[in-house]
Design an enzyme around this catalytic site. Sequence first.
Site, PDB file in Angstrom:
ATOM      1  N   HIS A  89       0.849  -1.194   0.000  1.00 25.73           N
ATOM      2  CA  HIS A  89       0.000   0.000   0.000  1.00 25.73           C
ATOM      3  C   HIS A  89       0.886   1.245   0.000  1.00 25.73           C
ATOM      4  O   HIS A  89       1.965   1.233   0.599  1.00 25.73           O
ATOM      5  CB  HIS A  89      -0.907  -0.029   1.241  1.00 25.73           C
ATOM      6  CG  HIS A  89      -2.025   0.955   1.149  1.00 25.73           C
ATOM      7  ND1 HIS A  89      -1.842   2.294   1.392  1.00 25.73           N
ATOM      8  CD2 HIS A  89      -3.330   0.805   0.804  1.00 25.73           C
ATOM      9  CE1 HIS A  89      -2.997   2.927   1.212  1.00 25.73           C
ATOM     10  NE2 HIS A  89      -3.912   2.044   0.854  1.00 25.73           N
ATOM     11  N   GLU A 137      -4.024   2.403  -7.380  1.00 30.91           N
ATOM     12  CA  GLU A 137      -4.358   3.507  -6.470  1.00 30.91           C
ATOM     13  C   GLU A 137      -3.324   4.613  -6.585  1.00 30.91           C
ATOM     14  O   GLU A 137      -2.287   4.555  -5.908  1.00 30.91           O
ATOM     15  CB  GLU A 137      -4.275   3.043  -5.011  1.00 30.91           C
ATOM     16  CG  GLU A 137      -5.329   2.144  -4.515  1.00 30.91           C
ATOM     17  CD  GLU A 137      -5.488   2.281  -3.001  1.00 30.91           C
ATOM     18  OE1 GLU A 137      -6.620   2.404  -2.572  1.00 30.91           O
ATOM     19  OE2 GLU A 137      -4.483   2.280  -2.261  1.00 30.91           O
ATOM     20  N   GLY A 174      -9.882   7.740  -3.458  1.00 30.43           N
ATOM     21  CA  GLY A 174     -10.815   8.855  -3.665  1.00 30.43           C
ATOM     22  C   GLY A 174     -12.224   8.459  -4.050  1.00 30.43           C
ATOM     23  O   GLY A 174     -13.026   9.315  -4.413  1.00 30.43           O
ATOM     24  N   SER A 196     -11.756   5.981   3.316  1.00 31.13           N
ATOM     25  CA  SER A 196     -12.327   7.092   4.089  1.00 31.13           C
ATOM     26  C   SER A 196     -13.817   7.322   3.853  1.00 31.13           C
ATOM     27  O   SER A 196     -14.536   7.684   4.781  1.00 31.13           O
ATOM     28  CB  SER A 196     -11.543   8.381   3.831  1.00 31.13           C
ATOM     29  OG  SER A 196     -11.396   8.615   2.451  1.00 31.13           O
TER      30      SER A 196
HETATM   31  O1  G3P Z   1      -6.601   1.320   0.517  1.00 30.19           O
HETATM   32  C1  G3P Z   1      -7.588   2.196   0.116  1.00 30.19           C
HETATM   33  C2  G3P Z   1      -7.179   3.592   0.206  1.00 30.19           C
HETATM   34  O2  G3P Z   1      -5.846   3.876   0.103  1.00 30.19           O
HETATM   35  C3  G3P Z   1      -8.052   4.536  -0.508  1.00 30.19           C
HETATM   36  O3  G3P Z   1      -8.342   5.452   0.466  1.00 30.19           O
HETATM   37  O4  G3P Z   1      -9.679   7.068   1.592  1.00 30.19           O
HETATM   38  O5  G3P Z   1      -9.160   7.352  -0.815  1.00 30.19           O
HETATM   39  O6  G3P Z   1     -10.755   5.582  -0.105  1.00 30.19           O
HETATM   40  P1  G3P Z   1      -9.561   6.422   0.271  1.00 30.19           P
END
Ligand code: G3P
Length: 215
Positions: A89, A137, A174, A196
Amino acid sequence: MIVVNFKIYEETFGEKAFELAKICKKVSQKTKVKIIPAVSALDALRIRNELEIDVWLQNVDEVFEGAKSGSISPIQAQMLGVSGSLINHSENKKKPGSIKKMLKIWPNKFKAMVCLSSMGQTERWAKNIKPDYIAYEPKNLIGSKDKSVASEKPDIIKKIVEKYPEVPIFVGAGIHSARDVEVSLKLGAKGILISSYIVKNKNPEERLEELARCF
Ligand code: G3P
């Protein structure tokens, strides 16, 4: 499939991790979409044993067995009933070369979702290594409330999926609407990796169900 990364947000400390995992189970049963909580190692066994659902870790270490204090061993995790883990990650990057070494001795049936942040990396991994899952990501979109891969880089999802259809590509970073999920799936993604928008929401159950309904 939806993977909900609990991270170590305060909203998942103690009993709250268990409650959020219960929501994952409930929404999964209701919508018939597989939803896997990726939780802290401190919570994984309780969630696994009491809720009887698949649970993943957010990271495992390069060390599988031996005199390595504090490490989280994928073999030990698998033996105790954990079903898989995120690896690499953006918030917990591995050293170059180490993931390939880990995957060579990876426990049978323990799922690996390798997180990658650039298109080049994602293509290389999809072509050469083919882990169980790849999560694309881009780091700059993680935690964003108004931008996602679906809105900023949809072409990348499409390109990778078309070139390497045999590797399940997940989209993360996001995601904050059903539209993000719909676009990702339409472009060929097999699922989403989200944090989040669910973990920090006042009504995670409603939000999760909205997203699961897109599948
Ligand atoms: O592992 C999922 C994460 O890094 C994405 O975070 O808060 O953008 O959904 P978020």
